[in-house]
Scaffold this motif. Structure first.
Motif, mmCIF file in Angstrom:
data_model
loop_
_atom_site.group_PDB
_atom_site.id
_atom_site.type_symbol
_atom_site.label_atom_id
_atom_site.label_comp_id
_atom_site.label_asym_id
_atom_site.label_seq_id
_atom_site.Cartn_x
_atom_site.Cartn_y
_atom_site.Cartn_z
ATOM 1 N N SER A 1 55.983 40.357 23.447
ATOM 2 C CA SER A 1 54.826 39.967 22.644
ATOM 3 C C SER A 1 54.565 38.476 22.799
ATOM 4 O O SER A 1 55.488 37.687 23.028
ATOM 5 C CB SER A 1 55.058 40.302 21.168
ATOM 6 N N ALA A 2 53.302 38.100 22.657
ATOM 7 C CA ALA A 2 52.926 36.690 22.754
ATOM 8 C C ALA A 2 53.016 36.042 21.382
ATOM 9 O O ALA A 2 52.781 36.682 20.361
ATOM 10 C CB ALA A 2 51.514 36.562 23.311
ATOM 11 N N ASN A 3 53.369 34.759 21.344
ATOM 12 C CA ASN A 3 53.374 34.016 20.098
ATOM 13 C C ASN A 3 51.948 33.781 19.627
ATOM 14 O O ASN A 3 51.033 33.658 20.428
ATOM 15 C CB ASN A 3 54.077 32.663 20.274
ATOM 16 N N GLU A 4 51.784 33.736 18.294
ATOM 17 C CA GLU A 4 50.473 33.446 17.743
ATOM 18 C C GLU A 4 50.020 32.047 18.118
ATOM 19 O O GLU A 4 48.848 31.799 18.370
ATOM 20 C CB GLU A 4 50.484 33.599 16.219
ATOM 21 N N VAL A 5 50.951 31.095 18.124
ATOM 22 C CA VAL A 5 50.647 29.728 18.515
ATOM 23 C C VAL A 5 50.870 29.611 20.011
ATOM 24 O O VAL A 5 51.970 29.849 20.508
ATOM 25 C CB VAL A 5 51.536 28.713 17.764
ATOM 26 N N THR B 1 62.132 29.942 28.745
ATOM 27 C CA THR B 1 61.620 28.965 29.700
ATOM 28 C C THR B 1 60.123 29.111 29.942
ATOM 29 O O THR B 1 59.491 28.187 30.453
ATOM 30 C CB THR B 1 62.359 29.105 31.044
ATOM 31 N N ASP B 2 59.539 30.262 29.562
ATOM 32 C CA ASP B 2 58.093 30.430 29.727
ATOM 33 C C ASP B 2 57.311 29.960 28.504
ATOM 34 O O ASP B 2 56.101 30.139 28.423
ATOM 35 C CB ASP B 2 57.743 31.887 30.045
ATOM 36 N N GLY B 3 58.011 29.359 27.515
ATOM 37 C CA GLY B 3 57.341 28.802 26.357
ATOM 38 C C GLY B 3 57.335 29.698 25.142
ATOM 39 O O GLY B 3 57.004 29.247 24.038
#
Length: 230
Positions: A108-112, A176-178
């Motif tokens: 899942s992607a972070n909201e920020v 490492t991908d943020g």
């Protein structure tokens, strides 16, 4: 005092002029603030803001004079939420709440977004916190019910995680991908030197092996604040 005032303005994202107007003080007077500042102006600051005047004068104590029960400060982004009442106890420390989140799902992607600059949203009191701890929000439900979506986590950095991970605890793993993900780390893998098994609290989400080379930093979840509702 000038340096401490500048630090406060950075935390609150205020300009000198905006803060001067808020406190009904001439901006030129405020920009020259010193130990000789009149008691009347200090009283204006004390009555019009959450800046701890004692900290401003001496540098001792906490920057923000926040009501311990988080019930009276209109500047707090979470003050209207009925978090657990342990704020009324002593030995709490103000911890920066960052504008970043951690997700329960590994894919899942972070909201920020990873390119949004990091800054302090607020200062929150935590019992047992130490210097260097930070607080961030949880997104997603893979760690529910222990850490539901919207909960705020107190995090402490694990400095030597490559040598000793501390398996069995819940961590926020900065990749490492943020991205930042929240998982319970275990060593139930064939090659524990290169992988860590990431487990979810919610049984609907399967465990997955994560290569250690994808981990940038490790933060142990020390405490969790849950919005329990009325």
């Amino acid at each position: 005092m000038k340096n401490r005032l500048a630090q406060y303005l950075r935390v609150k994202h205020l300009s000198m002029r905006a803060f001067a107007e808020k406190c009904s003080i001439n901006v030129s007077v405020l920009s020259r603030i010193s130990e000789a500042t009149s008691p009347a102006n200090l009283k204006h600051i004390d009555e019009s803001s959450d800046l701890n005047v004692d900290w401003l004068l001496t540098g001792e104590g906490e920057m923000l004079k926040r009501a311990i029960d988080m019930g009276t400060s209109s500047t707090s982004v979470v003050s209207e939420k009925p978090f657990r009442t342990y704020f009324k106890e002593e030995n709490v420390r103000m911890v920066p709440l960052l504008n970043i989140d951690s997700v329960g799902g590994m894919h899942s992607a972070n909201e920020v977004g990873e390119y949004e600059p990091e800054f302090i949203l607020d200062m929150l009191p935590f019992k047992g916190a130490i210097q260097g701890d930070v607080a961030i929000k949880e997104t997603g439900d893979s760690m529910s019910p222990r850490i539901p979506s919207g909960a705020i986590m107190l995090l402490r950095r694990v400095m030597e995680w490559q040598e000793y991970f501390g398996y069995g605890h819940v961590f926020v793993l900065v990749l490492t991908d943020g991205r930042s993900i929240t998982k319970r780390g275990t060593n139930g893998v064939e090659n524990p030197n290169e992988y860590v098994l990431c487990e979810s609290i919610n049984p609907s989400y399967p465990s997955e092996e994560l290569p250690k080379k994808m981990i940038f930093s490790v933060w142990k979840v020390i405490d969790v604040l849950v919005h329990e509702g009325y």
